[in-house]
Scaffold this active site. Structure first.
Site, PDB file in Angstrom:
ATOM      1  N   PRO A 185       0.827  -1.211   0.000  1.00  0.00           N
ATOM      2  CG  PRO A 185      -0.883  -1.603   1.535  1.00  0.00           C
ATOM      3  CD  PRO A 185       0.423  -2.152   1.055  1.00  0.00           C
ATOM      4  CB  CYS A 186       1.458   3.679  -2.530  1.00  0.00           C
ATOM      5  SG  CYS A 186      -0.076   4.285  -3.287  1.00  0.00           S
ATOM      6  CD  GLN A 187      -3.329   3.601   0.596  1.00  0.00           C
ATOM      7  OE1 GLN A 187      -2.338   2.908   0.807  1.00  0.00           O
ATOM      8  NE2 GLN A 187      -4.468   3.097   0.170  1.00  0.00           N
TER       9      GLN A 187
END
Length: 436
Positions: free
Chosen positions: A85-87
């Site tokens: 996940p890149c958030q």
């Protein structure tokens, strides 16, 4: 090409393990390259899309699978792939991960050096950052688990992707994979990482990704994947808004990239197409312009704009909020349209008829790896070549998946739901019923 999941046992012949699999960007890429994959995904909505598409899946937490269910991964798997996940690293997010990059680099080195993982986890939890930041360590932990598990061979190849801010972490990964030191036990890889622009691989959107590719030493030299298109200049100095100004721009270089209109028109003419561009077509030409939901340089009053003859903005989970105008008059009167889920998927290079399912479909589309980029990166990692013309042609349409296969995959992925992420099945949704 055979439909995904059609074997008697859907797990037979699985070669690629896709961590943080989402709706299946890398799995779709693998399918069209002729490889079978299995994904681990905690979001139930993405799992519903995966089941409908015939993609083998574990509805589970990546860390839990590694710690307590590692033996359920088919032994035929010899490629590790994933996009954590890149958030927390994304420019669009709060950026806690970017602020902690130096600290995370040290955690990567500590893992390989053999330091007690319980102590590492304790230190990770003490950091005042988004918990998802630690997930960037999971691919390394899966690699170490494979190396240290009796009877399990090291992965032959590794493919990881993330937002550009993560490139320094992939660089540390690459350095350690080349060294074979510590817990790697002498297992060495040819490894490197790059920033890749999706429009340079034929994706009709501008999106930059940090990609790592690693192959076991002896599998041949490693080089940067070859591009097929020229880059699009996103800083072309335009402050004007509206179609009159937009369509006055010189479009002589439009063939340097794949435009929104070209991609959507190509999907429109396919048999049984889920895309209909007739609402934007005049005198045989598809013509529109898009005003982004995001502001420029943090100013919400300065919305970016793209022509139909240009690539799309980065497709995010907010893609359905972008406004599409046919004419200058429509713009002035605020008469706008939106991209459908199928059209947004095509801009991500998913097949026009990909069976998006569950809720939050726009978010699923935006979170995914563009399959066309995945085909180039996986193909380069596995056999050093770009996808063939035949594979690219096949990738326009997704094969139909039977209700029986969908039911079987849901049984593998969720079963009696007791092993799914806690609370993930509390919301009641209508599921597609298996055939009697």
């Amino acid at each position: 090409m055979s439909s995904p999941g059609t074997q008697i046992d859907p797990l037979d012949g699985v070669r690629i393990l896709d961590l943080f699999a989402g709706p299946g960007g890398l799995d779709v890429a693998a399918h069209f390259l002729g490889y079978k994959s299995i994904g681990i995904e905690w979001d139930r909505n993405a799992c519903e899309t995966r089941y409908a598409a015939g993609l083998p899946t574990f509805h589970a937490d990546v860390s839990v699978m590694r710690q307590t269910r590692f033996d359920e991964i088919p032994r035929s798997v010899d490629v590790l792939a994933g996009g954590p996940p890149c958030q927390s690293f994304s420019v669009a997010g709060h950026g806690a991960g970017r602020a902690a990059l130096h600290t995370v680099k040290e955690f990567i080195r500590r893992l390989v050096s053999g330091e007690d993982e319980a102590r590492i986890d304790e230190d990770l939890h003490s950091l005042n950052v988004d918990p998802r930041t630690a997930l960037v360590l999971e691919p390394l932990r899966w690699l170490l688990k494979a190396i240290e598990t009796e009877g399990h061979a090291p992965y032959r190849a590794i493919v990881l992707e993330q937002v550009p801010a993560v490139l320094p972490l992939w660089d540390v990964y690459a350095q350690l994979l080349r060294s074979g030191e510590g817990r790697l036990g002498g297992v060495k890889y040819e490894a490197d990482c790059w920033e890749l622009k999706t429009e340079q691989f034929g994706v009709p959107q501008t999106r930059t990704r940090a990609v790592l590719i690693a192959r076991l030493v002896g599998s041949g030299p490693l080089s940067r994947p070859s591009t097929t298109h020229r880059p699009f200049d996103v800083r072309r100095g335009r402050s004007r808004t509206g179609q009159t100004a937009a369509f006055s721009i010189d479009s002589r270089s439009a063939d340097s990239w794949v435009s929104m209109a070209k991609a959507l028109d190509a999907a429109d003419v396919l048999p049984g197409s889920s895309v209909d561009m007739s609402r934007f077509r005049s005198r045989g030409r598809t013509k529109f312009f898009v005003v982004s939901n995001y502001g420029s340089n943090g100013d919400p009053k300065k919305r970016g704009m793209r022509l139909s003859s240009e690539p799309a903005f980065t497709v995010t989970g907010k893609v359905s909020r972008n406004k599409i105008y046919r004419t200058q008059s429509d713009y002035e009167e605020n008469k706008f349209d939106r991209f459908t889920i199928a059209e947004s998927g095509v801009l991500q290079t998913f097949p026009h008829n990909f069976p998006w399912s569950g809720n939050d479909q726009a978010q699923q589309v935006g979170n995914a790896v563009p399959p066309l980029l995945g085909m180039h990166v996986l193909g380069h990692a596995l056999h050093g070549t770009a996808p063939s013309d035949a594979q690219l042609a096949d990738s326009a349409t997704w094969p139909e998946v039977s209700d029986d296969v969908i039911a079987r995959l849901r049984d593998i992925g969720c079963g009696d739901r007791t092993r799914c992420p806690e609370g993930s099945h509390k919301v009641s949704r209508t599921l597609r019923k298996p055939a009697p």
